[in-house]
Design a protein around this motif. Structure first.
Motif, mmCIF file in Angstrom:
data_model
loop_
_atom_site.group_PDB
_atom_site.id
_atom_site.type_symbol
_atom_site.label_atom_id
_atom_site.label_comp_id
_atom_site.label_asym_id
_atom_site.label_seq_id
_atom_site.Cartn_x
_atom_site.Cartn_y
_atom_site.Cartn_z
ATOM 1 N N TRP A 76 -4.343 2.472 -0.491
ATOM 2 C CA TRP A 76 -2.852 2.476 -1.014
ATOM 3 C C TRP A 76 -2.267 1.016 -0.017
ATOM 4 C CZ3 TRP A 76 -2.652 7.932 -0.337
ATOM 5 C CH2 TRP A 76 -2.773 8.697 -1.501
ATOM 6 N N PHE A 77 -2.739 1.122 1.478
ATOM 7 C CA PHE A 77 -2.188 0.179 2.281
ATOM 8 C C PHE A 77 -3.398 -1.165 2.421
ATOM 9 C CE2 PHE A 77 -0.329 4.244 3.386
ATOM 10 C CZ PHE A 77 0.966 3.913 3.055
ATOM 11 N N ARG A 78 -2.885 -2.218 3.189
ATOM 12 C CA ARG A 78 -3.751 -3.208 3.416
ATOM 13 C C ARG A 78 -3.717 -3.534 4.735
ATOM 14 N NH1 ARG A 78 -4.535 -1.672 -1.130
ATOM 15 N NH2 ARG A 78 -4.638 -2.642 -2.956
ATOM 16 N N THR B 250 -0.730 -8.866 2.001
ATOM 17 C CA THR B 250 -0.767 -8.196 0.593
ATOM 18 C C THR B 250 -0.077 -6.927 0.796
ATOM 19 O OG1 THR B 250 -3.177 -7.946 1.215
ATOM 20 C CG2 THR B 250 -2.548 -9.694 -0.206
ATOM 21 N N ASP B 251 0.010 -6.426 2.101
ATOM 22 C CA ASP B 251 0.425 -4.871 2.041
ATOM 23 C C ASP B 251 1.920 -5.049 1.783
ATOM 24 O OD1 ASP B 251 -0.207 -2.325 3.857
ATOM 25 O OD2 ASP B 251 1.880 -2.497 3.630
ATOM 26 N N ALA B 252 2.478 -3.805 0.809
ATOM 27 C CA ALA B 252 3.754 -3.702 0.644
ATOM 28 C C ALA B 252 4.903 -3.716 1.730
ATOM 29 C CB ALA B 252 4.166 -2.505 -0.273
ATOM 30 N N GLN C 218 1.940 -7.202 -2.572
ATOM 31 C CA GLN C 218 2.189 -6.126 -3.633
ATOM 32 C C GLN C 218 0.458 -5.814 -4.281
ATOM 33 O OE1 GLN C 218 5.574 -5.065 -5.675
ATOM 34 N NE2 GLN C 218 4.041 -4.032 -4.386
ATOM 35 N N GLY C 219 -0.147 -5.355 -3.087
ATOM 36 C CA GLY C 219 -1.705 -5.329 -3.374
ATOM 37 C C GLY C 219 -2.297 -6.459 -3.385
#
Lengths: 178, 273
Positions: free
Chosen positions: B131-133, B175-177, B197-198
């Motif tokens: 889910w996270f980057r 790219t992490d929200a 957003q991913g």
């Protein structure tokens, strides 16, 4: 005491696998959540207070290698652990099918708790698409990994540690007693 | 009363624990901006293992690619194949060195264009969830890395340091929200904020009246206080101007391929936390 060290070792190994090995062999950043499987196993076979403390510490440690919000995984994993503890006395916990089912439900509950904690407590960013979009793959990979780990753990125990008592493991084997 | 308490004790204490965890999470979100002792300890303990494991995986991948696949060849060709393998291995090593050379040269050229001091670092681990980057790099406070410092490659912006220990740091990718970068379109100078957003970025708060074109480069505006002005973030992928409303919806493809991130540069400078 030694069991706690084994849990800590398994959690550390899970963190390493998820952050280093699995990104190399699995495409598009999808990876099974080994910590979730460990938390569900703890929910099935550990005492509530000891398990809750362990799970909360694991959650905080997991926050250091995942995401950017301290305390998020502590809350989410603790919620899953307590949910498993709440139902474990009402069902037959000595079933491998139950473990698979709990991993499936645990993955869904994890997403719900994650969205709740991110959307209600963090002002900036849109998190729910990031959680919901990979959910089907996440659930599938979690259940498949739980199944493979169960088979592997049983084979390991029967081959190398036939007399060792690993909580729940032998009883979770569907062939036990047949 | 006592009977009721005994009956519901487990549920109530469970709820209390969960609420306490939620409260602590909420307090941490608002107060914790720096790496605490526990986080530094976990980073310190896991990073060497991650580094060793990464090297081992690369080694095994090399062996697998260059030798094991060829073990089951016919006996009469064995010597020839072994010689061939040695040469292939050597060639592969040279090719890898050459590719690394190209990457490092580009990084060096880029480094020379930067007015601030930079520090090269290697990526040693990725985020443990889907889910996270975030990534872990092999440089920390002992090398001068602080929380908030920008991380870049020659292709563009990578992210910013969010946690660090003595010899390792964690970088939040753009790219992490949770990431937001003050940005502008290079040609039209339209301003906005790029949110992760991913696999893509959403370019928020760009006024509807701005005329933008797909493929235009989006760069950092230098307004956020983290990234210096003019670093490439990505290119406009889609534009949705909608019928009404103040802003348009824009998707941006990042210029950096985050799945192949190996070496990065940390821009060392005074950070305002």
């Amino acid at each position: 005491m030694s069991r706690i060290w084994i849990y800590i070792g398994v959690a550390g190994l899970g963190i390493l696998l998820q952050s280093v090995l699995l990104p190399h062999i699995l495409p598009h950043g999808f990876k099974p959540d080994l910590m979730l499987i460990l938390v569900i196993y703890l929910g099935l076979h550990e005492q509530t207070w000891r398990g809750a403390c362990l799970v909360y510490v694991f959650g905080w440690a997991f926050d250091v290698v995942a995401g950017s919000f301290p305390g998020l995984h502590g809350f989410v994993l603790l919620g899953i652990f307590l949910a498993v503890r709440a139902i474990v006395s009402r069902v037959n916990a000595e079933s491998s099918v139950l473990l698979m089912g709990l991993v499936l439900l645990g993955s869904l509950l994890q997403s719900v708790l994650m969205i709740f904690a991110l959307e209600f407590f963090i002002d900036e960013g849109l998190f729910w698409p990031m959680v919901l979009w990979p959910l089907p793959f996440q659930v599938l990979s979690n259940v498949l990994t739980a199944f493979l780990l169960l088979k592997l753990a049983l084979w390991f125990q029967l081959t190398f540690l036939p007399r060792a008592h690993v909580p729940g493991l032998r009883k979770l084997d569907s062939h036990h007693g047949s | 009363m006592w009977e009721w308490w005994r009956k519901n004790r487990a549920v109530l204490l469970g709820l209390f624990l969960l609420l306490a965890a939620l409260l602590w999470y909420s307090v941490s979100l608002r107060q914790q901006r720096e790496t605490n002792l526990f986080e530094a300890l976990v980073l310190r303990v896991t990073a060497p293992a991650q580094s060793v494991l990464t090297s081992a995986i690369n080694g095994v991948a090399d062996v697998w690619g260059n030798y094991i696949n060829l073990v089951d060849t016919v006996e009469e060709n064995r010597l020839l194949m072994e010689a061939n393998n040695v040469l292939k291995s050597e060639l592969n090593r040279l090719r890898e060195n050459s590719l690394e050379n190209v990457r490092l040269r580009r990084l060096l050229e880029f480094k020379e264009t930067q007015s601030v001091q930079t520090l090269p670092a290697r990526v040693i681990a990725e985020d443990a969830t889907s889910w996270f980057r975030t990534v872990v790099i092999d440089k920390g406070s002992a090398d001068g890395v602080l929380e908030g410092m920008p991380v870049v490659v020659a292709e563009g912006v990578v992210g910013r340091v969010i946690r660090n220990s003595q010899h390792e740091s964690r970088v939040l990718l753009v790219t992490d929200a949770a990431s937001a970068v003050a940005s502008l379109v290079q040609e039209s100078r339209a301003r906005g904020i790029c949110r992760g957003q991913g696999s893509v970025l959403i370019f928020d708060f760009v006024l509807r009246k701005e005329k933008l074109v797909v493929g235009e480069p989006v760069i950092t505006s230098g307004m956020g206080g983290v990234f210096p002005k003019g670093l490439l973030i990505g290119h406009i992928k889609t534009i949705d101007r909608m019928e009404f409303g103040l802003f348009q919806t824009i998707e941006v493809t990042p210029s950096v391929d985050f799945s192949r991130l190996e070496e990065v540069l940390v821009l060392l400078r005074q950070v305002e936390l």
